[in-house]
Motif scaffolding. Sequence first.
Motif, PDB file in Angstrom:
ATOM      1  N   THR A 107     -29.503 101.858 -90.229  1.00 11.57           N
ATOM      2  CA  THR A 107     -30.083 101.152 -89.089  1.00 11.57           C
ATOM      3  C   THR A 107     -30.012  99.649 -89.294  1.00 11.57           C
ATOM      4  O   THR A 107     -29.603  98.906 -88.390  1.00 11.57           O
ATOM      5  CB  THR A 107     -31.547 101.591 -88.880  1.00 11.57           C
ATOM      6  OG1 THR A 107     -31.567 102.977 -88.532  1.00 11.57           O
ATOM      7  CG2 THR A 107     -32.202 100.782 -87.769  1.00 11.57           C
ATOM      8  N   ASN A 180     -34.415  97.699 -71.962  1.00 14.64           N
ATOM      9  CA  ASN A 180     -34.892  98.905 -72.632  1.00 14.64           C
ATOM     10  C   ASN A 180     -35.705  99.804 -71.696  1.00 14.64           C
ATOM     11  O   ASN A 180     -35.865 100.995 -71.959  1.00 14.64           O
ATOM     12  CB  ASN A 180     -35.728  98.532 -73.855  1.00 14.64           C
ATOM     13  CG  ASN A 180     -34.872  97.951 -74.968  1.00 14.64           C
ATOM     14  OD1 ASN A 180     -33.673  98.206 -75.040  1.00 14.64           O
ATOM     15  ND2 ASN A 180     -35.476  97.149 -75.827  1.00 14.64           N
ATOM     16  N   ARG A 185     -29.240 105.655 -70.271  1.00 11.36           N
ATOM     17  CA  ARG A 185     -28.146 105.920 -71.198  1.00 11.36           C
ATOM     18  C   ARG A 185     -27.239 107.028 -70.674  1.00 11.36           C
ATOM     19  O   ARG A 185     -27.696 108.009 -70.094  1.00 11.36           O
ATOM     20  CB  ARG A 185     -28.696 106.287 -72.576  1.00 11.36           C
ATOM     21  CG  ARG A 185     -29.378 105.109 -73.265  1.00 11.36           C
ATOM     22  CD  ARG A 185     -29.926 105.479 -74.621  1.00 11.36           C
ATOM     23  NE  ARG A 185     -28.860 105.903 -75.526  1.00 11.36           N
ATOM     24  CZ  ARG A 185     -29.080 106.226 -76.810  1.00 11.36           C
ATOM     25  NH1 ARG A 185     -30.297 106.164 -77.309  1.00 11.36           N
ATOM     26  NH2 ARG A 185     -28.076 106.615 -77.574  1.00 11.36           N
ATOM     27  N   GLU A 190     -21.122 106.055 -73.681  1.00  7.97           N
ATOM     28  CA  GLU A 190     -21.532 105.592 -74.997  1.00  7.97           C
ATOM     29  C   GLU A 190     -20.699 106.163 -76.131  1.00  7.97           C
ATOM     30  O   GLU A 190     -20.569 105.549 -77.182  1.00  7.97           O
ATOM     31  CB  GLU A 190     -23.005 105.943 -75.220  1.00  7.97           C
ATOM     32  CG  GLU A 190     -23.946 105.228 -74.270  1.00  7.97           C
ATOM     33  CD  GLU A 190     -25.389 105.650 -74.470  1.00  7.97           C
ATOM     34  OE1 GLU A 190     -25.660 106.370 -75.461  1.00  7.97           O
ATOM     35  OE2 GLU A 190     -26.241 105.268 -73.661  1.00  7.97           O
ATOM     36  N   ALA A 195     -27.297 109.388 -84.555  1.00  7.17           N
ATOM     37  CA  ALA A 195     -28.363 109.072 -83.601  1.00  7.17           C
ATOM     38  C   ALA A 195     -29.000 107.722 -83.879  1.00  7.17           C
ATOM     39  O   ALA A 195     -29.276 106.950 -82.950  1.00  7.17           O
ATOM     40  CB  ALA A 195     -29.418 110.181 -83.624  1.00  7.17           C
ATOM     41  N   HIS A 196     -29.221 107.401 -85.160  1.00  7.17           N
ATOM     42  CA  HIS A 196     -29.889 106.131 -85.472  1.00  7.17           C
ATOM     43  C   HIS A 196     -28.983 104.943 -85.141  1.00  7.17           C
ATOM     44  O   HIS A 196     -29.470 103.876 -84.750  1.00  7.17           O
ATOM     45  CB  HIS A 196     -30.322 106.088 -86.941  1.00  7.17           C
ATOM     46  CG  HIS A 196     -29.193 106.020 -87.927  1.00  7.17           C
ATOM     47  ND1 HIS A 196     -28.500 107.124 -88.365  1.00  7.17           N
ATOM     48  CD2 HIS A 196     -28.625 104.958 -88.557  1.00  7.17           C
ATOM     49  CE1 HIS A 196     -27.565 106.768 -89.223  1.00  7.17           C
ATOM     50  NE2 HIS A 196     -27.610 105.447 -89.361  1.00  7.17           N
ATOM     51  N   LYS A 199     -28.868 104.588 -81.189  1.00  9.73           N
ATOM     52  CA  LYS A 199     -30.113 104.027 -80.678  1.00  9.73           C
ATOM     53  C   LYS A 199     -30.089 102.502 -80.759  1.00  9.73           C
ATOM     54  O   LYS A 199     -30.526 101.811 -79.831  1.00  9.73           O
ATOM     55  CB  LYS A 199     -31.308 104.577 -81.462  1.00  9.73           C
ATOM     56  CG  LYS A 199     -32.655 104.074 -80.942  1.00  9.73           C
ATOM     57  CD  LYS A 199     -33.807 104.703 -81.700  1.00  9.73           C
ATOM     58  CE  LYS A 199     -35.140 104.198 -81.161  1.00  9.73           C
ATOM     59  NZ  LYS A 199     -36.293 104.798 -81.892  1.00  9.73           N
ATOM     60  N   TRP A 202     -27.317 100.995 -78.147  1.00  9.56           N
ATOM     61  CA  TRP A 202     -27.530 101.129 -76.713  1.00  9.56           C
ATOM     62  C   TRP A 202     -28.935 100.744 -76.278  1.00  9.56           C
ATOM     63  O   TRP A 202     -29.403 101.150 -75.217  1.00  9.56           O
ATOM     64  CB  TRP A 202     -27.142 102.527 -76.254  1.00  9.56           C
ATOM     65  CG  TRP A 202     -25.672 102.704 -76.450  1.00  9.56           C
ATOM     66  CD1 TRP A 202     -25.041 103.304 -77.495  1.00  9.56           C
ATOM     67  CD2 TRP A 202     -24.636 102.201 -75.601  1.00  9.56           C
ATOM     68  NE1 TRP A 202     -23.685 103.229 -77.356  1.00  9.56           N
ATOM     69  CE2 TRP A 202     -23.400 102.553 -76.191  1.00  9.56           C
ATOM     70  CE3 TRP A 202     -24.635 101.501 -74.391  1.00  9.56           C
ATOM     71  CZ2 TRP A 202     -22.170 102.227 -75.624  1.00  9.56           C
ATOM     72  CZ3 TRP A 202     -23.414 101.180 -73.822  1.00  9.56           C
ATOM     73  CH2 TRP A 202     -22.205 101.538 -74.436  1.00  9.56           C
ATOM     74  N   GLN A 203     -29.597  99.948 -77.104  1.00 11.01           N
ATOM     75  CA  GLN A 203     -30.819  99.269 -76.702  1.00 11.01           C
ATOM     76  C   GLN A 203     -30.650  97.795 -77.064  1.00 11.01           C
ATOM     77  O   GLN A 203     -29.632  97.390 -77.608  1.00 11.01           O
ATOM     78  CB  GLN A 203     -32.044  99.859 -77.408  1.00 11.01           C
ATOM     79  CG  GLN A 203     -32.387 101.268 -76.966  1.00 11.01           C
ATOM     80  CD  GLN A 203     -33.675 101.767 -77.580  1.00 11.01           C
ATOM     81  OE1 GLN A 203     -34.137 101.280 -78.610  1.00 11.01           O
ATOM     82  NE2 GLN A 203     -34.275 102.767 -76.945  1.00 11.01           N
TER      83      GLN A 203
END
Length: 248
Positions: A107, A180, A185, A190, A195-196, A199, A202-203
Amino acid sequence: MTSPTIASSILQGASNFRDIGGYRNTDGRQVRRGQVFRSDHLAGLTTDDVARLQSLGIAHSLDFRGVAEYTATPYAIAGVQRVELAIEPTVIARMQALVAQGIVPTTDETVDLMRETYRDFVNRYADTFGQFLKHLLEQPTPQVFHCTAGKDRTGFAAALLLSALGVERATIFHDYLLTNQRYRRDPRIEGKGAAHVMKVLWQVQPEFLQAAFDEVDAQHGGMSDYLHGAMGLKPQELAELQRLLLVP
Protein backbone atom coordinates in the motif's frame (compact mmCIF):
# COMPACT_ATOMS: atom_id res chain seq x y z
CA MET A 1 -16.82 27.53 2.07
CA THR A 2 -19.64 27.56 -0.46
CA SER A 3 -19.95 24.28 -2.34
CA PRO A 4 -21.32 23.64 -5.83
CA THR A 5 -24.97 22.70 -5.95
CA ILE A 6 -24.94 20.36 -8.96
CA ALA A 7 -24.61 16.81 -7.66
CA SER A 8 -22.91 13.79 -9.15
CA SER A 9 -26.31 12.18 -9.83
CA ILE A 10 -27.04 14.67 -12.60
CA LEU A 11 -25.82 12.16 -15.21
CA GLN A 12 -26.85 8.52 -15.22
CA GLY A 13 -24.05 7.34 -17.50
CA ALA A 14 -21.19 9.19 -15.81
CA SER A 15 -20.10 9.66 -12.23
CA ASN A 16 -18.03 12.31 -10.51
CA PHE A 17 -19.71 14.97 -12.65
CA ARG A 18 -20.00 18.31 -10.91
CA ASP A 19 -19.92 22.05 -11.35
CA ILE A 20 -16.78 23.56 -9.86
CA GLY A 21 -18.57 26.88 -9.48
CA GLY A 22 -19.88 28.11 -6.16
CA TYR A 23 -16.62 28.16 -4.21
CA ARG A 24 -15.36 31.47 -2.85
CA ASN A 25 -11.82 32.73 -3.20
CA THR A 26 -9.72 34.50 -0.61
CA ASP A 27 -11.19 37.86 -1.68
CA GLY A 28 -14.72 36.58 -1.07
CA ARG A 29 -15.57 36.41 -4.77
CA GLN A 30 -17.49 33.37 -5.97
CA VAL A 31 -16.48 31.08 -8.80
CA ARG A 32 -19.17 31.43 -11.42
CA ARG A 33 -21.63 28.54 -11.60
CA GLY A 34 -22.65 26.83 -14.81
CA GLN A 35 -19.41 27.53 -16.68
CA VAL A 36 -16.91 24.77 -15.91
CA PHE A 37 -17.74 21.19 -15.02
CA ARG A 38 -15.53 18.24 -14.14
CA SER A 39 -16.36 14.58 -14.71
CA ASP A 40 -15.16 11.07 -15.32
CA HIS A 41 -15.21 9.80 -18.91
CA LEU A 42 -18.29 10.55 -21.03
CA ALA A 43 -18.46 7.35 -23.08
CA GLY A 44 -21.48 5.90 -21.30
CA LEU A 45 -23.93 8.78 -21.46
CA THR A 46 -27.62 8.07 -21.96
CA THR A 47 -29.89 10.01 -24.28
CA ASP A 48 -31.16 11.93 -21.25
CA ASP A 49 -27.57 12.68 -20.21
CA VAL A 50 -26.80 14.16 -23.62
CA ALA A 51 -29.92 16.29 -23.40
CA ARG A 52 -28.82 17.45 -19.95
CA LEU A 53 -25.37 18.48 -21.22
CA GLN A 54 -27.03 20.34 -24.06
CA SER A 55 -29.37 22.09 -21.62
CA LEU A 56 -26.32 23.26 -19.66
CA GLY A 57 -24.95 24.80 -22.85
CA ILE A 58 -21.77 22.72 -22.77
CA ALA A 59 -20.01 23.17 -26.10
CA HIS A 60 -16.59 21.63 -25.46
CA SER A 61 -15.27 18.57 -23.62
CA LEU A 62 -11.61 18.73 -22.69
CA ASP A 63 -10.31 15.16 -22.64
CA PHE A 64 -7.15 14.37 -20.66
CA ARG A 65 -7.22 10.64 -21.47
CA GLY A 66 -4.33 8.94 -23.20
CA VAL A 67 -4.55 7.39 -26.67
CA ALA A 68 -5.39 3.85 -25.55
CA GLU A 69 -8.04 5.14 -23.17
CA TYR A 70 -10.00 7.24 -25.61
CA THR A 71 -9.59 4.61 -28.32
CA ALA A 72 -11.12 1.97 -26.03
CA THR A 73 -13.99 4.18 -24.88
CA PRO A 74 -14.66 6.81 -27.56
CA TYR A 75 -17.63 9.12 -27.57
CA ALA A 76 -19.32 11.66 -29.79
CA ILE A 77 -21.85 14.05 -28.31
CA ALA A 78 -24.03 16.16 -30.59
CA GLY A 79 -23.17 19.82 -30.21
CA VAL A 80 -20.11 19.15 -28.04
CA GLN A 81 -16.61 19.40 -29.53
CA ARG A 82 -14.08 17.04 -27.97
CA VAL A 83 -10.69 18.68 -27.42
CA GLU A 84 -7.76 16.31 -27.00
CA LEU A 85 -5.36 17.18 -24.19
CA ALA A 86 -3.78 13.75 -23.86
CA ILE A 87 -1.85 12.89 -20.72
CA GLU A 88 -0.81 9.25 -20.72
CA PRO A 89 -1.65 7.32 -17.51
CA THR A 90 1.94 6.63 -16.46
CA VAL A 91 0.95 5.08 -13.15
CA ILE A 92 -0.72 2.22 -15.03
CA ALA A 93 2.36 1.62 -17.14
CA ARG A 94 4.57 1.57 -14.05
CA MET A 95 2.21 -0.81 -12.29
CA GLN A 96 2.18 -3.13 -15.31
CA ALA A 97 5.97 -3.13 -15.34
CA LEU A 98 6.05 -4.18 -11.68
CA VAL A 99 3.48 -6.91 -12.26
CA ALA A 100 5.51 -8.19 -15.22
CA GLN A 101 8.41 -8.61 -12.81
CA GLY A 102 6.23 -10.52 -10.37
CA ILE A 103 6.19 -7.63 -7.91
CA VAL A 104 3.05 -6.65 -6.01
CA PRO A 105 3.59 -3.22 -4.42
CA THR A 106 2.59 -2.63 -0.83
CA THR A 107 0.00 0.00 0.00
CA ASP A 108 2.75 2.46 0.94
CA GLU A 109 4.65 1.77 -2.28
CA THR A 110 1.47 2.33 -4.30
CA VAL A 111 0.89 5.64 -2.51
CA ASP A 112 4.47 6.63 -3.34
CA LEU A 113 3.82 5.71 -6.98
CA MET A 114 0.78 7.99 -7.00
CA ARG A 115 2.79 10.83 -5.46
CA GLU A 116 5.35 10.44 -8.23
CA THR A 117 2.55 10.48 -10.81
CA TYR A 118 1.40 13.86 -9.51
CA ARG A 119 4.95 15.21 -9.61
CA ASP A 120 5.02 14.12 -13.24
CA PHE A 121 1.86 16.14 -13.85
CA VAL A 122 3.67 19.21 -12.58
CA ASN A 123 6.95 18.75 -14.43
CA ARG A 124 6.08 16.90 -17.63
CA TYR A 125 2.65 18.24 -18.47
CA ALA A 126 2.74 21.90 -17.49
CA ASP A 127 2.21 22.92 -21.11
CA THR A 128 -0.84 20.65 -21.45
CA PHE A 129 -2.41 22.05 -18.31
CA GLY A 130 -1.58 25.51 -19.60
CA GLN A 131 -3.49 24.70 -22.80
CA PHE A 132 -6.40 23.65 -20.60
CA LEU A 133 -6.58 27.04 -18.87
CA LYS A 134 -6.11 28.90 -22.13
CA HIS A 135 -8.93 26.95 -23.74
CA LEU A 136 -11.26 27.98 -20.94
CA LEU A 137 -10.21 31.54 -21.65
CA GLU A 138 -10.56 31.33 -25.43
CA GLN A 139 -13.91 29.51 -25.41
CA PRO A 140 -16.06 31.21 -22.77
CA THR A 141 -19.06 28.91 -23.35
CA PRO A 142 -19.69 26.23 -20.67
CA GLN A 143 -17.20 23.37 -20.81
CA VAL A 144 -16.53 20.03 -19.15
CA PHE A 145 -13.10 18.54 -18.55
CA HIS A 146 -12.41 14.91 -17.72
CA CYS A 147 -10.11 11.91 -17.82
CA THR A 148 -11.13 8.30 -17.17
CA ALA A 149 -12.20 8.47 -13.52
CA GLY A 150 -12.12 12.25 -13.24
CA LYS A 151 -9.86 12.00 -10.22
CA ASP A 152 -6.13 12.47 -10.91
CA ARG A 153 -5.50 14.38 -14.13
CA THR A 154 -8.90 16.02 -13.74
CA GLY A 155 -8.33 16.56 -10.03
CA PHE A 156 -5.03 18.31 -10.61
CA ALA A 157 -6.52 20.39 -13.44
CA ALA A 158 -9.32 21.49 -11.11
CA ALA A 159 -6.77 22.35 -8.42
CA LEU A 160 -4.83 24.49 -10.89
CA LEU A 161 -7.94 26.29 -12.09
CA LEU A 162 -9.17 27.00 -8.57
CA SER A 163 -5.67 28.15 -7.61
CA ALA A 164 -5.63 30.51 -10.58
CA LEU A 165 -8.95 31.92 -9.36
CA GLY A 166 -7.54 32.56 -5.89
CA VAL A 167 -9.41 29.80 -4.04
CA GLU A 168 -7.72 28.73 -0.81
CA ARG A 169 -6.01 25.36 -0.48
CA ALA A 170 -8.48 23.93 2.07
CA THR A 171 -11.33 24.46 -0.39
CA ILE A 172 -9.31 22.98 -3.24
CA PHE A 173 -8.64 19.85 -1.20
CA HIS A 174 -12.33 19.66 -0.34
CA ASP A 175 -13.25 19.63 -4.03
CA TYR A 176 -10.50 17.13 -4.78
CA LEU A 177 -11.59 14.67 -2.10
CA LEU A 178 -15.24 14.72 -3.20
CA THR A 179 -14.17 12.13 -5.77
CA ASN A 180 -14.13 9.49 -3.04
CA GLN A 181 -17.86 10.09 -2.54
CA ARG A 182 -18.90 10.54 -6.15
CA TYR A 183 -16.85 8.25 -8.37
CA ARG A 184 -18.51 4.90 -9.08
CA ARG A 185 -15.79 2.33 -9.59
CA ASP A 186 -16.01 0.30 -12.81
CA PRO A 187 -13.92 -2.92 -12.96
CA ARG A 188 -14.25 -2.96 -16.77
CA ILE A 189 -12.15 0.20 -16.91
CA GLU A 190 -10.00 -0.27 -13.83
CA GLY A 191 -8.63 -3.67 -14.77
CA LYS A 192 -7.45 -6.29 -12.29
CA GLY A 193 -4.93 -6.18 -9.50
CA ALA A 194 -4.39 -6.77 -5.82
CA ALA A 195 -7.28 -5.30 -3.83
CA HIS A 196 -5.06 -3.08 -1.69
CA VAL A 197 -3.36 -1.70 -4.81
CA MET A 198 -6.59 -1.03 -6.67
CA LYS A 199 -8.07 0.73 -3.65
CA VAL A 200 -5.18 3.23 -3.72
CA LEU A 201 -5.23 3.66 -7.49
CA TRP A 202 -8.97 4.33 -7.78
CA GLN A 203 -9.43 6.70 -4.88
CA VAL A 204 -7.75 9.98 -4.03
CA GLN A 205 -5.72 10.88 -0.97
CA PRO A 206 -4.59 14.31 0.24
CA GLU A 207 -0.99 13.11 -0.06
CA PHE A 208 -1.31 12.84 -3.84
CA LEU A 209 -2.33 16.44 -4.44
CA GLN A 210 0.02 17.68 -1.73
CA ALA A 211 2.91 16.06 -3.60
CA ALA A 212 1.99 18.16 -6.64
CA PHE A 213 1.75 21.38 -4.65
CA ASP A 214 5.08 20.64 -2.96
CA GLU A 215 6.67 20.07 -6.37
CA VAL A 216 5.24 23.37 -7.65
CA ASP A 217 6.84 25.12 -4.68
CA ALA A 218 10.17 23.27 -4.76
CA GLN A 219 10.82 23.22 -8.51
CA HIS A 220 8.88 26.21 -9.84
CA GLY A 221 8.96 28.86 -7.11
CA GLY A 222 5.30 28.62 -6.09
CA MET A 223 1.94 28.62 -7.82
CA SER A 224 2.11 32.12 -9.27
CA ASP A 225 5.48 31.46 -10.89
CA TYR A 226 4.27 28.07 -12.12
CA LEU A 227 1.18 29.54 -13.77
CA HIS A 228 3.17 32.27 -15.50
CA GLY A 229 6.31 30.23 -16.15
CA ALA A 230 6.00 26.53 -16.94
CA MET A 231 2.30 26.78 -17.79
CA GLY A 232 2.82 29.84 -19.97
CA LEU A 233 -0.13 31.90 -18.74
CA LYS A 234 0.46 35.61 -19.28
CA PRO A 235 -0.56 38.00 -16.48
CA GLN A 236 -3.27 39.51 -18.69
CA GLU A 237 -4.58 36.03 -19.50
CA LEU A 238 -4.84 35.19 -15.82
CA ALA A 239 -6.65 38.46 -15.15
CA GLU A 240 -9.08 37.74 -17.99
CA LEU A 241 -9.69 34.20 -16.73
CA GLN A 242 -10.55 35.61 -13.34
CA ARG A 243 -12.85 38.18 -14.92
CA LEU A 244 -14.69 35.46 -16.83
CA LEU A 245 -15.01 32.91 -14.05
CA LEU A 246 -15.41 35.00 -10.90
CA VAL A 247 -18.64 36.75 -9.98
CA PRO A 248 -17.87 40.46 -9.48
